[in-house]
Design an enzyme around this catalytic site. Structure first.
Site, short mmCIF file in Angstrom:
data_model
loop_
_atom_site.label_atom_id
_atom_site.label_comp_id
_atom_site.label_asym_id
_atom_site.label_seq_id
_atom_site.Cartn_x
_atom_site.Cartn_y
_atom_site.Cartn_z
N ASP A 199 1.11 -8.85 2.06
CA ASP A 199 -0.08 -8.12 1.61
C ASP A 199 -1.03 -9.14 0.98
O ASP A 199 -0.62 -10.27 0.70
CB ASP A 199 0.28 -7.02 0.59
CG ASP A 199 -0.73 -5.88 0.60
OD1 ASP A 199 -1.92 -6.15 0.36
OD2 ASP A 199 -0.36 -4.73 0.88
N ILE A 200 -2.28 -8.71 0.72
CA ILE A 200 -3.18 -9.62 0.00
C ILE A 200 -3.00 -9.44 -1.50
O ILE A 200 -3.54 -10.18 -2.30
CB ILE A 200 -4.67 -9.44 0.37
CG1 ILE A 200 -5.08 -7.95 0.31
CG2 ILE A 200 -4.99 -10.03 1.70
CD1 ILE A 200 -6.58 -7.74 0.36
N LYS A 205 -11.38 4.05 13.32
CA LYS A 205 -10.08 4.49 13.83
C LYS A 205 -10.18 4.89 15.30
O LYS A 205 -9.29 4.59 16.08
CB LYS A 205 -9.54 5.66 12.98
CG LYS A 205 -9.04 5.24 11.59
CD LYS A 205 -7.83 4.32 11.69
CE LYS A 205 -7.26 3.92 10.35
NZ LYS A 205 -6.24 2.87 10.44
N TYR A 229 -14.98 5.08 8.56
CA TYR A 229 -13.52 5.01 8.73
C TYR A 229 -13.12 5.68 10.05
O TYR A 229 -12.35 5.12 10.84
CB TYR A 229 -12.89 5.72 7.53
CG TYR A 229 -11.39 5.86 7.56
CD1 TYR A 229 -10.56 4.74 7.50
CD2 TYR A 229 -10.80 7.12 7.58
CE1 TYR A 229 -9.18 4.89 7.48
CE2 TYR A 229 -9.42 7.28 7.56
CZ TYR A 229 -8.62 6.15 7.51
OH TYR A 229 -7.26 6.30 7.49
N GLY A 262 0.80 -1.23 0.00
CA GLY A 262 0.00 0.00 0.00
C GLY A 262 0.83 1.27 0.00
O GLY A 262 2.06 1.23 -0.09
N GLN A 263 0.11 2.41 0.12
CA GLN A 263 0.78 3.72 0.02
C GLN A 263 1.84 3.90 1.10
O GLN A 263 2.97 4.30 0.81
CB GLN A 263 -0.26 4.84 0.13
CG GLN A 263 0.30 6.20 -0.26
CD GLN A 263 -0.54 7.37 0.25
OE1 GLN A 263 -1.42 7.21 1.09
NE2 GLN A 263 -0.25 8.56 -0.23
C1 AKB Z 1 -8.25 9.40 4.00
O1 AKB Z 1 -8.42 10.45 3.34
O2 AKB Z 1 -9.13 8.57 4.21
C2 AKB Z 1 -6.90 9.16 4.62
C3 AKB Z 1 -6.81 9.69 6.00
C4 AKB Z 1 -6.78 11.13 6.27
O3 AKB Z 1 -6.74 8.91 6.93
N1 AKB Z 1 -5.87 9.75 3.80
#
Ligand code: AKB
Length: 317
Positions: free
Chosen positions: A34-35, A146, A142, A11-12
């Site tokens: 990684d997958i 987190k 997301y 990934g990045q």
């Molecule tokens: C996103 O934009 O989802 C990520 C982040 C800020 O965690 N780059």
């Protein structure tokens, strides 16, 4: 002798962090997984294997077989993609972390790194110089994952003494591996389109300021945090980290200094609402005091490097 497992090495972040870790710990001691297939330099410079972090049985075999002492878990579904597939994203983001935390407790892993994000903040958080400890009411899948992840990291540290370390990354800008599905990704895409067609249609409004960071700074922050003396770390959820703040208009003005006929247009989509719920700038004084963090790369330097390296990439295609 440290034996390091990187999960999400294609990934990045993973594709660059793996190479940085190999420089510190030796190529053969950093196991990239990684997958999906990884970039050539990750595969050539040291061990690489396909491995799914959701497969807890294979994961534990791997960790025992290679006598792993540290784990970097970088696999995640980012903000934009998570809104498209909420339950799947929640499952992947949470189960991968819980698999690693529990395995680490069971087999006695020395240190774990897990990335959090500015997405843990929400509409009710102070927008500028967002403090380390503040109101956190994320309203994206997301961001919720987190924030829950941060709570789990702190829980495993307090309850089981696990040495988990974490950073709330701002938007990360890099040229090596493209980001995928994030809200801050416009700041990476713009360079590809600027080089290829001198045009970019931005999915955020021109004045949407967000905290960002060039990848070199983010990698250095990660290795510095992981090498810091554990007694100096007062935060076991995740550290605020600050780099550069800019909006799409400022970035396009910077690009125009090198490509004067570059044109940007704006067509905000669902990611505008996500961006508006996030801070504009971050107060990272706790990271600075605890482990001496200081960012180095500003908007001008970042733009110069991105344009140069993206152009090279196109030439070698
Ligand atoms: C996103 O934009 O989802 C990520 C982040 C800020 O965690 N780059």
């Amino acid at each position: 002798m440290e034996k390091i497992l990187v999960v999400g090495a294609a990934g990045q972040i993973g594709s660059e962090l793996t190479l940085a870790l190999r420089k510190i710990y030796g190529n053969e001691n950093v196991f990239a997984t990684d997958i999906k297939d990884a970039p050539k330099d990750v595969k050539k410079s040291g061990p690489f294997q396909l491995l799914d972090v959701m497969d807890d049985k294979r994961l534990i075999h791997f960790v025992i077989r290679y006598k792993i002492t540290q784990i970097y878990l970088l696999a995640a579904v980012l903000s934009g993609n998570a809104e498209r597939l909420p339950l799947q994203a929640w499952d992947i983001n949470m189960r991968s972390l819980l698999n690693i935390l529990d395995l680490a407790r069971e087999v006695g892993i020395r240190k774990i790194f897990w990335p959090s994000s500015i997405a843990v903040f929400g509409m009710t958080t102070p927008k500028t110089d967002t403090p380390q400890l503040t109101i956190m009411e994320p309203n994206t899948v997301y961001g919720i994952s987190k924030l829950a992840g941060e709570r789990w990291c702190e829980y495993y540290n307090h309850k089981h003494g696990l040495d988990v370390r974490s950073i709330r990354y701002p938007g990360l800008i890099s040229y090596k591996t493209e980001a995928g599905g994030g809200t801050t990704d416009y700041a990476v895409e713009i360079f590809y389109d600027a080089i290829e067609s001198k045009k970019y249609e931005c999915f955020l409004k021109p004045d949407t300021k967000l905290p960002m960071m060039f990848m070199d700074d983010a990698i250095r922050a990660t290795t510095e945090l992981m090498e810091a003396d554990s007694s100096r770390l007062s935060i076991r959820s995740s550290y605020n980290l600050s780099g550069i703040t800019f909006d799409p208009r400022q970035l396009s003005d910077e690009i125009k200094k090198y490509i004067p006929d570059f044109e940007i247009t704006y067509k905000p989509d669902f990611r505008q609402v996500i961006a508006e719920s996030w801070p504009q700038s971050i107060d990272d004084s706790v990271a600075r005091n605890d482990w001496g963090w200081k960012h180095k790369i500003n908007l001008e330097k970042m733009t110069r490097i991105m344009l140069k390296e993206t152009e090279k990439k196109f030439k070698h295609k």
